[in-house]
Design a protein around this motif. Structure first.
Motif, PDB file in Angstrom:
ATOM      1  N   SER A  71      60.600  39.449  50.009  1.00  0.00           N
ATOM      2  CA  SER A  71      60.453  38.373  49.030  1.00  0.00           C
ATOM      3  C   SER A  71      59.218  38.630  48.166  1.00  0.00           C
ATOM      4  CB  SER A  71      60.303  37.037  49.756  1.00  0.00           C
ATOM      5  OG  SER A  71      59.617  36.104  48.937  1.00  0.00           O
ATOM      6  N   LEU A  72      59.413  38.643  46.858  1.00  0.00           N
ATOM      7  CA  LEU A  72      58.280  38.860  45.952  1.00  0.00           C
ATOM      8  C   LEU A  72      57.266  37.727  46.086  1.00  0.00           C
ATOM      9  CD1 LEU A  72      56.885  40.395  43.684  1.00  0.00           C
ATOM     10  CD2 LEU A  72      58.382  39.243  42.043  1.00  0.00           C
ATOM     11  N   VAL A  73      57.747  36.497  46.217  1.00  0.00           N
ATOM     12  CA  VAL A  73      56.820  35.364  46.332  1.00  0.00           C
ATOM     13  C   VAL A  73      56.018  35.463  47.630  1.00  0.00           C
ATOM     14  CG1 VAL A  73      56.633  32.863  46.565  1.00  0.00           C
ATOM     15  CG2 VAL A  73      58.181  33.849  44.861  1.00  0.00           C
ATOM     16  N   ASP A  74      56.701  35.773  48.754  1.00  0.00           N
ATOM     17  CA  ASP A  74      55.976  35.923  50.023  1.00  0.00           C
ATOM     18  C   ASP A  74      54.882  36.978  49.894  1.00  0.00           C
ATOM     19  OD1 ASP A  74      57.588  34.053  51.205  1.00  0.00           O
ATOM     20  OD2 ASP A  74      58.778  35.499  52.365  1.00  0.00           O
ATOM     21  N   GLN A  75      55.215  38.081  49.251  1.00  0.00           N
ATOM     22  CA  GLN A  75      54.232  39.168  49.135  1.00  0.00           C
ATOM     23  C   GLN A  75      53.093  38.784  48.195  1.00  0.00           C
ATOM     24  OE1 GLN A  75      55.420  43.162  48.813  1.00  0.00           O
ATOM     25  NE2 GLN A  75      56.702  43.058  50.627  1.00  0.00           N
ATOM     26  N   LEU A  76      53.405  38.076  47.130  1.00  0.00           N
ATOM     27  CA  LEU A  76      52.339  37.637  46.223  1.00  0.00           C
ATOM     28  C   LEU A  76      51.380  36.682  46.936  1.00  0.00           C
ATOM     29  CD1 LEU A  76      54.348  37.215  42.892  1.00  0.00           C
ATOM     30  CD2 LEU A  76      52.307  38.636  43.173  1.00  0.00           C
ATOM     31  N   VAL A  77      51.942  35.745  47.696  1.00  0.00           N
ATOM     32  CA  VAL A  77      51.073  34.809  48.432  1.00  0.00           C
ATOM     33  C   VAL A  77      50.212  35.577  49.430  1.00  0.00           C
ATOM     34  CG1 VAL A  77      51.052  32.873  50.046  1.00  0.00           C
ATOM     35  CG2 VAL A  77      52.631  32.849  48.100  1.00  0.00           C
ATOM     36  N   ALA A  78      50.788  36.571  50.076  1.00  0.00           N
ATOM     37  CA  ALA A  78      50.029  37.346  51.072  1.00  0.00           C
ATOM     38  C   ALA A  78      48.874  38.112  50.423  1.00  0.00           C
ATOM     39  CB  ALA A  78      50.972  38.320  51.798  1.00  0.00           C
ATOM     40  N   VAL A  79      49.133  38.762  49.296  1.00  0.00           N
ATOM     41  CA  VAL A  79      48.049  39.554  48.683  1.00  0.00           C
ATOM     42  C   VAL A  79      46.990  38.643  48.065  1.00  0.00           C
ATOM     43  CG1 VAL A  79      49.424  41.628  48.325  1.00  0.00           C
ATOM     44  CG2 VAL A  79      49.321  39.908  46.493  1.00  0.00           C
ATOM     45  N   LEU A  80      47.398  37.475  47.580  1.00  0.00           N
ATOM     46  CA  LEU A  80      46.409  36.522  47.069  1.00  0.00           C
ATOM     47  C   LEU A  80      45.483  36.065  48.200  1.00  0.00           C
ATOM     48  CD1 LEU A  80      48.718  34.475  44.676  1.00  0.00           C
ATOM     49  CD2 LEU A  80      46.618  35.632  43.978  1.00  0.00           C
ATOM     50  N   ALA A  81      46.063  35.811  49.363  1.00  0.00           N
ATOM     51  CA  ALA A  81      45.237  35.405  50.507  1.00  0.00           C
ATOM     52  C   ALA A  81      44.300  36.536  50.907  1.00  0.00           C
ATOM     53  CB  ALA A  81      46.141  35.006  51.671  1.00  0.00           C
ATOM     54  N   GLU A  82      44.818  37.753  50.957  1.00  0.00           N
ATOM     55  CA  GLU A  82      43.985  38.889  51.370  1.00  0.00           C
ATOM     56  C   GLU A  82      42.853  39.154  50.392  1.00  0.00           C
ATOM     57  OE1 GLU A  82      47.746  41.056  53.539  1.00  0.00           O
ATOM     58  OE2 GLU A  82      46.661  42.141  51.975  1.00  0.00           O
ATOM     59  N   ALA A  83      43.092  38.873  49.137  1.00  0.00           N
ATOM     60  CA  ALA A  83      42.062  39.111  48.117  1.00  0.00           C
ATOM     61  C   ALA A  83      40.992  38.024  48.122  1.00  0.00           C
ATOM     62  CB  ALA A  83      42.709  39.201  46.737  1.00  0.00           C
ATOM     63  N   GLY A  84      41.222  36.963  48.868  1.00  0.00           N
ATOM     64  CA  GLY A  84      40.281  35.846  48.857  1.00  0.00           C
ATOM     65  C   GLY A  84      40.497  34.901  47.701  1.00  0.00           C
ATOM     66  N   ALA A  85      41.701  34.919  47.158  1.00  0.00           N
ATOM     67  CA  ALA A  85      41.989  34.109  45.974  1.00  0.00           C
ATOM     68  C   ALA A  85      42.375  32.679  46.305  1.00  0.00           C
ATOM     69  CB  ALA A  85      43.122  34.757  45.169  1.00  0.00           C
ATOM     70  N   LEU A  86      42.599  32.386  47.583  1.00  0.00           N
ATOM     71  CA  LEU A  86      43.119  31.062  47.949  1.00  0.00           C
ATOM     72  C   LEU A  86      42.069  30.183  48.615  1.00  0.00           C
ATOM     73  CD1 LEU A  86      46.673  32.081  49.198  1.00  0.00           C
ATOM     74  CD2 LEU A  86      45.922  31.440  46.899  1.00  0.00           C
ATOM     75  N   ASP A  87      40.798  30.561  48.437  1.00  0.00           N
ATOM     76  CA  ASP A  87      39.757  29.738  49.058  1.00  0.00           C
ATOM     77  C   ASP A  87      39.327  28.571  48.182  1.00  0.00           C
ATOM     78  OD1 ASP A  87      38.547  31.258  47.162  1.00  0.00           O
ATOM     79  OD2 ASP A  87      37.064  32.189  48.470  1.00  0.00           O
ATOM     80  N   GLY A  88      39.914  28.470  46.998  1.00  0.00           N
ATOM     81  CA  GLY A  88      39.721  27.278  46.181  1.00  0.00           C
ATOM     82  C   GLY A  88      38.411  27.229  45.441  1.00  0.00           C
ATOM     83  N   ARG A  89      38.389  26.425  44.389  1.00  0.00           N
ATOM     84  CA  ARG A  89      37.164  26.214  43.629  1.00  0.00           C
ATOM     85  C   ARG A  89      36.346  25.122  44.281  1.00  0.00           C
ATOM     86  NH1 ARG A  89      38.320  26.026  37.250  1.00  0.00           N
ATOM     87  NH2 ARG A  89      37.864  23.858  37.643  1.00  0.00           N
ATOM     88  N   PRO A  90      35.024  25.182  44.088  1.00  0.00           N
ATOM     89  CA  PRO A  90      34.184  24.139  44.702  1.00  0.00           C
ATOM     90  C   PRO A  90      34.594  22.733  44.294  1.00  0.00           C
ATOM     91  CG  PRO A  90      32.839  25.927  43.822  1.00  0.00           C
ATOM     92  CD  PRO A  90      34.233  26.193  43.396  1.00  0.00           C
ATOM     93  N   ASP A  91      35.074  22.572  43.069  1.00  0.00           N
ATOM     94  CA  ASP A  91      35.435  21.227  42.608  1.00  0.00           C
ATOM     95  C   ASP A  91      36.877  20.869  42.932  1.00  0.00           C
ATOM     96  OD1 ASP A  91      36.830  22.838  40.906  1.00  0.00           O
ATOM     97  OD2 ASP A  91      35.823  22.171  39.074  1.00  0.00           O
ATOM     98  N   GLY A  92      37.602  21.792  43.585  1.00  0.00           N
ATOM     99  CA  GLY A  92      38.968  21.497  43.988  1.00  0.00           C
ATOM    100  C   GLY A  92      39.990  21.547  42.876  1.00  0.00           C
ATOM    101  N   ALA A  93      39.581  21.858  41.660  1.00  0.00           N
ATOM    102  CA  ALA A  93      40.520  21.901  40.540  1.00  0.00           C
ATOM    103  C   ALA A  93      41.419  23.134  40.651  1.00  0.00           C
ATOM    104  CB  ALA A  93      39.748  21.947  39.222  1.00  0.00           C
ATOM    105  N   PRO A  94      42.655  23.040  40.133  1.00  0.00           N
ATOM    106  CA  PRO A  94      43.534  24.206  40.198  1.00  0.00           C
ATOM    107  C   PRO A  94      42.971  25.367  39.373  1.00  0.00           C
ATOM    108  CG  PRO A  94      44.619  22.364  39.075  1.00  0.00           C
ATOM    109  CD  PRO A  94      43.278  21.893  39.497  1.00  0.00           C
ATOM    110  N   GLU A  95      43.110  26.561  39.917  1.00  0.00           N
ATOM    111  CA  GLU A  95      42.610  27.744  39.226  1.00  0.00           C
ATOM    112  C   GLU A  95      43.741  28.437  38.494  1.00  0.00           C
ATOM    113  OE1 GLU A  95      39.318  30.497  40.854  1.00  0.00           O
ATOM    114  OE2 GLU A  95      40.307  29.676  42.591  1.00  0.00           O
TER     115      GLU A  95
END
Lengths: 370, 194
Positions: A71-95
């Protein structure tokens, strides 16, 4: 044609690569990709996820040959997590997520599902083989100008029947089962899987993340056009050479600061000649070491530039240059210092990664060690 | 992009002839604070009930590429006259389409699912950069070639991306095109300058 010289833009801030997540035909992770690239070990295997009957080749660099594609979506979510992209902004706003995808009806649903699963706000780039590099250039510009502290970039292409068929119909695929960039006798490209995410951020943003170290720095970038043809590059590589010069100007560097070129090098006759001409224009007395790692991981279309940026970052970390695999005989039209047979030790300096696409689009990204 | 509820470029001219420019009378100022832009010329598809898209040599099966090319041609013709765009500053071509070239995608999918031969010309038009290359060569515009998909849904977002290319220095002006295949097909084009 344009009479004006390129501007360097406003004062720049440092742009760091804060994280990378990768899925390639070599498996998960940057180390696996880099191992394959440094060894010059092609990852092309018979495609099992759809029928290739009637095509000039059955090969592509796919991560697995199971009947069902990942699944392309599963793989995209996985690489985003591995890159540290899903730790969120300090203000919680969508990035914002600058996301390079093939521009068909699937792009919208993929972007929508990514938004739902990650809370990110995808903005899709569809510009063929420069899509991901254009996204990186835009992201870097946003950070360098002070408009953003952090921008996420991702890209995904998994080999599938429609693009396989249309590239075969266009006689773009190598019938001899190998990609041979800049070699006499090259027959074309082979496709490859790539799903990649990169976190680009300012120095203050990285400091806030605590515990993460920068992987590299984006020192220069550029996007140009050839104004020449629907799909063929300018034979002298005019737009590509200009892209390198603009990227160098942004980096405040001269051509001799470049110690390695990760070439576009798709293995096409005209494309490789044009790229070689561009490099000879920029480096008239001889090029730095050059290799195209498409020779091992294949061409990932809209995702290719982000995969090759990941390789380039890995090269700087490893201090070793990957092999231009598949090469057989010198092409007089491609007088480059190619890395052949064995990895070569990297000299200190900048690494340049180039991409070109239909429409005469070109991009150049200059990467420095962190 | 889907047919916009509000015309993202707010074209004001409905008459294709005679060519006209608006250099001394900016149509509007874009709202993003970082880079207000002026509209030098604009065009839309359709502009009249009997509008017909002229074919482009080498592009088949789909109305997407003629739609983009004709709308862009109208816009550039109004500012520069016939091609090439002599004396144009470095101009980026920025195409935004949320759904892309559905005609080509459908033709390709039909061929692969039914086992029929894929027309070779579909290779060249299998991504939106190709028609931008056609425009760049025809008008001799050598700025960045950029294609965007879903996620750039508002006028401000598109103008922001156009402005970024200028602010960053890779372009001095931008031809911003939006296209949505229908039916009905719809497109807009605007030549933007700081």
């Amino acid at each position: 044609m344009t009479p004006t010289a390129p501007r360097n833009g406003p004062p720049r801030r440092t742009v760091l690569v804060g994280g990378i997540g990768v899925r390639s035909a070599f498996g998960p992770g940057l180390p696996a990709l880099l191992d394959g690239a440094l060894a010059g070990r092609p990852a092309f295997v018979p495609v099992g996820r759809f029928s290739t009957a009637g095509h000039r080749t059955d090969l592509a660099a796919v991560a697995d040959d199971a009947a069902e594609p990942p699944s392309l979506v599963d793989q995209l979510v996985a690489v985003l997590a591995e890159a540290g992209a899903l730790d969120g902004r300090p203000d919680g706003a969508p990035e914002d997520l600058l996301l390079a995808l093939h521009g068909d009806r699937r792009a919208g649903p993929v972007a929508q599902e990514i938004a739902e699963r990650t809370g990110l706000r995808p903005r899709v780039y569809t510009g063929a083989c420069v899509a991901a590099a254009t996204a990186v250039a835009d992201a870097t510009a946003l950070i360098a100008s002070g408009r953003r502290e952090r921008v996420l970039v991702a890209a995904g292409y998994l080999v599938e029947p429609d693009t396989f068929a249309v590239f075969d119909a266009g006689r773009a695929l190598a019938g001899d089962g190998a990609v041979r960039p800049f070699s006499l006798g090259r027959q074309g490209m082979l496709l490859g899987d790539a799903v990649v995410a990169v976190v680009l951020e300012s120095v203050p943003s990285l400091r806030r993340s605590r515990g993460r170290n920068p992987l590299a720095r984006i020192a220069g970038w550029a996007r140009t056009g050839d104004a020449h043809h629907v799909c063929r590059p300018h034979p002298e590589g005019v737009g590509l050479a200009r892209a390198v010069r603009i990227a160098l100007a942004r980096a405040g560097a001269a051509p001799d600061a470049i110690a390695y070129v990760n070439a576009n090098g798709a293995g096409s006759k005209l494309g490789d000649l044009a790229e070689a001409a561009a490099l000879r224009t920029v480096f008239p007395t001889g090029t730095p070491p050059v290799s195209s790692t498409k020779s091992v991981h294949g061409h990932a279309l809209e995702a290719s530039a982000l995969l090759e940026l990941a390789v380039t970052v890995g090269v700087l970390q490893a201090g070793s240059l990957p092999v231009n695999a598949g090469w057989q005989h010198p092409d007089p039209g491609c007088p480059l210092d190619l890395v052949l047979d064995h990895p070569r030790s990297a000299a200190p300096g900048l690494a340049l990664t180039l991409n070109s696409a239909f429409g005469g689009a070109n991009t150049a990204l200059l990467v420095a060690a962190a | 992009m889907t047919a916009p509820a509000t015309d993202p470029l707010r074209t004001t001219s409905r008459a294709p002839d005679p060519p006209q420019t608006t250099e001394t009378d900016p149509l509007r100022t874009a709202s993003p604070a970082h880079h207000p832009l002026r509209v030098l010329a604009s065009a839309a598809w359709p502009e009249r009930p009997d509008d017909r898209l002229p074919p482009i040599a080498g592009f088949v099966e789909s109305s997407f590429n003629p739609l983009v090319a004709e709308t862009a041609d109208r816009c550039l013709l109004r500012h520069y006259g016939p091609p090439p765009a002599l004396g144009a500053p470095r101009t980026a071509l920025l195409l935004a389409s949320a759904t892309g070239d559905t005609g080509t995608a459908d033709a390709l999918a039909l061929a692969t699912t039914t086992g029929r031969r894929v027309p070779p010309l579909l290779f060249f038009q299998s991504n939106p950069n190709a028609v931008l290359g056609h425009l760049a060569a025809r008008w001799q515009l050598d700025g960045p070639v950029v294609a965007l998909g879903p996620g750039f849904d508002t006028e401000d977002e598109l103008l922001d991306r156009a402005g970024l290319l200028i602010e960053d220095g890779d372009a001095e002006q931008v031809l911003l095109i939006t296209a949505a295949q229908g039916p009905p097909d719809r497109a807009t084009a605007a030549l933007l300058t700081p």
